[in-house]
Design an enzyme around this catalytic site. Structure first.
Site, PDB file in Angstrom:
ATOM      1  N   ASP A   1      -7.232  -3.579  -6.051  1.00  0.00           N
ATOM      2  CA  ASP A   1      -6.644  -2.362  -5.562  1.00  0.00           C
ATOM      3  C   ASP A   1      -5.192  -1.943  -5.707  1.00  0.00           C
ATOM      4  O   ASP A   1      -4.827  -0.715  -5.939  1.00  0.00           O
ATOM      5  CB  ASP A   1      -6.809  -2.156  -3.998  1.00  0.00           C
ATOM      6  CG  ASP A   1      -7.930  -3.091  -3.313  1.00  0.00           C
ATOM      7  OD1 ASP A   1      -8.338  -3.935  -4.073  1.00  0.00           O
ATOM      8  OD2 ASP A   1      -8.307  -2.764  -2.319  1.00  0.00           O
TER       9      ASP A   1
ATOM     10  N   ASP B   1       0.757  -1.531  -0.124  1.00  0.00           N
ATOM     11  CA  ASP B   1      -0.135   0.114   0.113  1.00  0.00           C
ATOM     12  C   ASP B   1       1.006   1.469  -0.134  1.00  0.00           C
ATOM     13  O   ASP B   1       0.452   2.321   0.189  1.00  0.00           O
ATOM     14  CB  ASP B   1      -0.895   0.065   1.091  1.00  0.00           C
ATOM     15  CG  ASP B   1      -2.067  -0.876   0.899  1.00  0.00           C
ATOM     16  OD1 ASP B   1      -2.822  -0.714  -0.143  1.00  0.00           O
ATOM     17  OD2 ASP B   1      -2.550  -1.808   1.925  1.00  0.00           O
TER      18      ASP B   1
HETATM   19  N1  GLY Z   1      -7.474  -1.402  -0.197  1.00  0.00           N
HETATM   20  C1  GLY Z   1      -8.206  -1.678   0.813  1.00  0.00           C
HETATM   21  C2  GLY Z   1      -9.740  -1.266   0.372  1.00  0.00           C
HETATM   22  O1  GLY Z   1      -9.936  -0.719  -0.623  1.00  0.00           O
HETATM   23  O2  GLY Z   1     -10.571  -1.400   1.173  1.00  0.00           O
END
Ligand code: GLY
Length: 383
Positions: A162, A103
């Site tokens: 994501d 992330d």
């Molecule tokens: N990356 C986690 C979400 O979108 O909840």
């Protein structure tokens, strides 16, 4: 062409945008007052009693609040907002060497990246390049993707949709450093995701796990959607945004086509509500009583505004019209908080994870971030 009912004269969008940005400056000034006395922490959401919930820099959402402050500084030129943006950004610095998460795009690029864009601060550049290097260690050449999560359940190498949101960060690293390995990782990740994450209708799976020896797909499942074969709304929005960015950064038509197909799938989905803020999952069994996800609506609006500049005029007008509708809805009292309420967050009614029973129908920093980004993008178009 989407037809929206127009029973009464609407307020000009310019007015709604300016009013919403001015409100966001005021609301986030209050949030800043609260956060400045909480060293190392960043806002995350509120609990069921309405109390602020914070997170450390290692939580995936840490970069959104500083990133929003940078956007609000860009809008307001207010030095106090700039100071707050710098303070909140500095709280994330230690994540630059974190190889244990995918992330880093959210955490570092939204914070330091926006800060660098607006100030040219060279120390931010160094931190960003360190972060991009850390992120790139998660690239798995045999698979062709950046690994999202660690091995768990039956997943050897889980990659989530994501993860497309990291590519803007790595493409930035390529443009600054000239290191073509970043470009190659991005194109490989985007191509592999395009091949394996999408169904024939252009909806996407949440999690695709790969065999680490053969590089082949093991399973296609979900962690945050209603079911493995359902259409988790925020995941669709991440994909739309990610392919739009990849077209901007590479000029490769296959990414534009993918973004257009995802956009059209979402816009014309029979379960898309009239106000254009998606239910948390397009196939949520509770529809029409399912929770909405303002974060999905905000991410989608921001991506559609960018996409509207990349397509033919008719499609561009359609995408902008949908984004405008989403911004009008999010800026209305149905979604936008009152001054000093909602834990000083801007938007209400987002969903973190219904299967995880976490952050259901609450404010979330990333809903605010993409709302502010979308407002700024629309404002730039009008100007
Ligand atoms: N990356 C986690 C979400 O979108 O909840």
């Amino acid at each position: 062409m989407i037809a929206f009912p127009s029973c009464r004269k609407q307020e000009p969008i310019e007015k709604i945008i300016d009013e919403s940005l001015a409100f966001s400056v005021k609301q986030y000034t209050l949030m800043t007052e609260v956060m400045k006395d909480m060293p190392d922490l960043l806002p995350r959401t509120i609990d069921s009693a309405g109390a602020l919930v914070t997170a450390g820099s290692g939580w995936w959402t840490s970069g959104f609040f500083p990133g929003s402050l940078w956007y609000l500084y860009e809008y307001s030129n207010d030095e106090k907002i700039k100071d707050a943006a710098m303070l909140m950004t500095s709280r994330i610095e230690k994540e630059k060497d974190n190889t244990g998460t995918h992330d880093l795009g959210f955490m570092l690029y939204n914070s330091f990246g926006n800060g660098f864009r607006l100030t040219g601060n060279e120390s931010y550049e160094e931190i960003l390049l360190a972060g991009a290097k850390a992120l790139s260690t998660r690239y798995r050449p045999v698979i062709g993707c950046i690994q999202s999560w660690g091995t768990s359940r039956n997943w050897q190498c889980p990659v989530i949709i994501d993860n497309m949101m990291n590519l803007e960060f790595l493409m930035w690293a390529f443009s600054i450093s000239g290191d073509s390995s970043y470009y190659k990782i991005c194109v490989s990740h985007a191509d592999t995701t395009l091949k394996n994450h999408f169904r024939s209708d252009y909806s996407s799976y949440h999690v695709v796990s790969y065999d680490t020896i053969t590089g082949k797909v093991q399973v296609k499942q979900t962690a945050q959607g209603a079911a493995d074969e359902s259409v988790w709304s925020r995941g669709q929005a991440w994909g739309l945004y990610g392919y739009t960015v990849m077209y901007r950064e590479t000029g490769l038509d296959r990414y534009l086509n993918q973004a257009v197909h995802i956009a059209d799938f979402m816009i014309s989905h029979p379960n898309m509500p009239e106000d254009m803020i998606p239910y948390w999952d397009f196939n949520a069994p509770e529809i029409p009583d399912a929770k909405r996800d303002a974060s999905a609506g905000a991410i989608m609006a921001s991506a559609l505004i960018e996409l509207s500049r990349m397509t033919d005029t008719v499609s561009g007008r359609k995408y902008l019209q949908v984004a405008e509708k989403q911004l009008r809805t999010l800026a209305s009292s149905a979604y936008r908080a009152e001054y000093g309420e909602n834990g000083n967050f801007i938007l209400k009614h987002s969903v973190g994870s219904i299967p995880g029973k976490s952050e259901v129908d609450v404010p979330l920093t990333y809903a605010d971030y993409y709302f502010i980004e979308a407002l700024g993008r629309y404002r730039n178009l009008l100007n």
